[in-house]
Design a protein around this motif. Structure first.
Motif, PDB file in Angstrom:
ATOM      1  N   TYR A 269       2.140   0.291   9.421  1.00 49.59           N
ATOM      2  CA  TYR A 269       2.362   1.675   9.014  1.00 49.59           C
ATOM      3  C   TYR A 269       3.336   2.412   9.935  1.00 49.59           C
ATOM      4  O   TYR A 269       3.505   3.634   9.800  1.00 49.59           O
TER       5      TYR A 269
ATOM      6  N   GLN B  32       2.018  11.940   2.031  1.00 45.46           N
ATOM      7  CA  GLN B  32       1.453  10.782   1.335  1.00 45.46           C
ATOM      8  C   GLN B  32       2.619   9.913   0.881  1.00 45.46           C
ATOM      9  O   GLN B  32       3.526  10.395   0.202  1.00 45.46           O
TER      10      GLN B  32
ATOM     11  N   TRP C 270      -1.644   7.310  10.763  1.00 42.41           N
ATOM     12  CA  TRP C 270      -1.898   7.063   9.352  1.00 42.41           C
ATOM     13  C   TRP C 270      -3.383   7.204   9.070  1.00 42.41           C
ATOM     14  O   TRP C 270      -4.216   7.023   9.942  1.00 42.41           O
ATOM     15  N   GLN C 271      -3.713   7.573   7.829  1.00 44.53           N
ATOM     16  CA  GLN C 271      -5.094   7.861   7.448  1.00 44.53           C
ATOM     17  C   GLN C 271      -5.640   6.767   6.533  1.00 44.53           C
ATOM     18  O   GLN C 271      -5.159   6.595   5.418  1.00 44.53           O
ATOM     19  N   PRO C 272      -6.650   6.006   6.981  1.00 39.55           N
ATOM     20  CA  PRO C 272      -7.278   5.023   6.084  1.00 39.55           C
ATOM     21  C   PRO C 272      -7.973   5.718   4.908  1.00 39.55           C
ATOM     22  O   PRO C 272      -8.486   6.831   5.045  1.00 39.55           O
TER      23      PRO C 272
ATOM     24  N   ILE D  63       1.777   0.440  -1.031  1.00 38.71           N
ATOM     25  CA  ILE D  63       1.248   1.476  -0.150  1.00 38.71           C
ATOM     26  C   ILE D  63       0.853   2.707  -0.952  1.00 38.71           C
ATOM     27  O   ILE D  63       1.520   3.085  -1.921  1.00 38.71           O
ATOM     28  N   ASP D  64      -0.246   3.313  -0.579  1.00 37.92           N
ATOM     29  CA  ASP D  64      -0.688   4.614  -1.080  1.00 37.92           C
ATOM     30  C   ASP D  64      -1.490   5.227   0.060  1.00 37.92           C
ATOM     31  O   ASP D  64      -2.717   5.196   0.070  1.00 37.92           O
ATOM     32  N   THR D  65      -0.760   5.784   1.035  1.00 41.07           N
ATOM     33  CA  THR D  65      -1.343   6.090   2.344  1.00 41.07           C
ATOM     34  C   THR D  65      -0.887   7.455   2.844  1.00 41.07           C
ATOM     35  O   THR D  65       0.302   7.768   2.795  1.00 41.07           O
TER      36      THR D  65
END
Length: 295
Positions: free
Chosen positions: A197, A242, A176-178, A210-212
């Motif tokens: 995540y 996303q 997952w991307q911070p 969540i918006d990840t």
């Protein structure tokens, strides 16, 4: 002569509605059961639902990127974050080149824009059959120099009338991307191991915010509810996704539904033009294609 604003295709129990503006999937149903969120034809899609995000998805930091040693400045379209958001084609009417009972094909010459001097041609085909909806997409460089490219598809998944909080999400993604406060990538992706995540096994969405972005995405994402399940499948050329849950609590509720879950397959993450991450280089005359579907 008036231009047809949208198209309905049907086969195998599936009915899909496609909007000309943004080449958006504005609804998919099987035997009358909704598999995606919907919006009225002719209205602006809420939260970019169903739209094509090209030639970049997500946000480009300050609208700036460098390509082959030259700096380009895109128009900043999201003033709150100071970014160029979701490409150039969401609000544009695409041309139809094929209309059939079970398929529709739309094309668009993106044209030149501030910070985008390239000649890019896009083609998208939606079709339905007994195995569901398939979207086939192609980008072609019609210019005389290499161009940068990335794409995303803003799909919202739904299981009939099941509320999101009664559903689970299964997303086979390894990292997952911070994001930072501007919703831009903040450092390298992290493993999902031992984190909230980790959706490699079904995980409840009850109350989740969540918006990840995720990467190392497997070919199948499934939303399951009490009455059934909806699956989004993607080609390996879309290794990013996303995940976003619309929520009235954050001022981003989905009209008529409140909470709604978007799973957006992408070829590259947000800010890709700025960072170069997974940007596709299209040489003059070259084509790049991908596909995804819902069933």
């Amino acid at each position: 002569m008036s231009v047809q604003p949208g198209f309905t295709i049907a086969a195998g129990g599936y009915v899909a509605e496609i909007a000309r503006t943004g080449a958006g999937l504005r609804g998919l149903r099987r035997d009358g059961v909704a598999l995606t969120e919907e919006w009225p034809l002719g209205e602006k899609p809420p939260l970019s639902a169903g739209l094509v995000l090209a030639p970049w998805p997500g946000r480009t930091e300050d609208g700036l990127y460098t390509w082959d040693g030259e700096v380009y400045r895109l128009a900043v379209t999201h003033p709150d974050t100071g970014t160029a958001n979701h490409g150039l084609v969401r609000a544009v009417d695409w041309d139809d080149v094929e209309i059939a009972g079970d398929a529709v094909t739309l094309v668009l010459d993106v044209g030149h824009h501030p910070g985008w001097p390239f000649d890019l041609h896009l083609r998208i085909r939606y079709s339905v059959a007994e195995n569901g909806l398939t979207c086939t997409f192609e980008a072609r460089n019609d210019g005389d120099r290499d161009l940068p490219f990335a794409v995303g598809f803003h799909t919202y998944l739904r299981v009939g009338d099941d509320p999101v909080d009664a559903c689970t999400l299964e997303l086979g993604a390894g990292r997952w991307q911070p994001l930072d406060g501007r919703l831009l990538p903040d450092g390298p992706p992290h493993t999902v191991d031992g984190t909230a995540y980790d959706y490699r096994a079904p995980r409840a969405l009850d109350g989740v915010q969540i918006d990840t972005p995720f990467t190392d995405v497997a070919r199948s994402t499934v939303v399951r509810g009490p009455t059934g399940e909806t699956e989004l499948w993607t080609a390996p050329s879309l290794p990013w996704a996303q995940v976003f849950i619309a929520d009235p609590v954050n001022g981003n509720g989905y009209p008529g539904r409140g909470r709604a879950v978007a799973v957006e397959p992408m070829s590259a993450p947000g800010n890709a033009l700025h960072t170069g991450t997974d940007v596709i280089r299209l040489a003059p005359g070259a084509r790049w294609g991908t596909e995804w579907g819902i069933r």
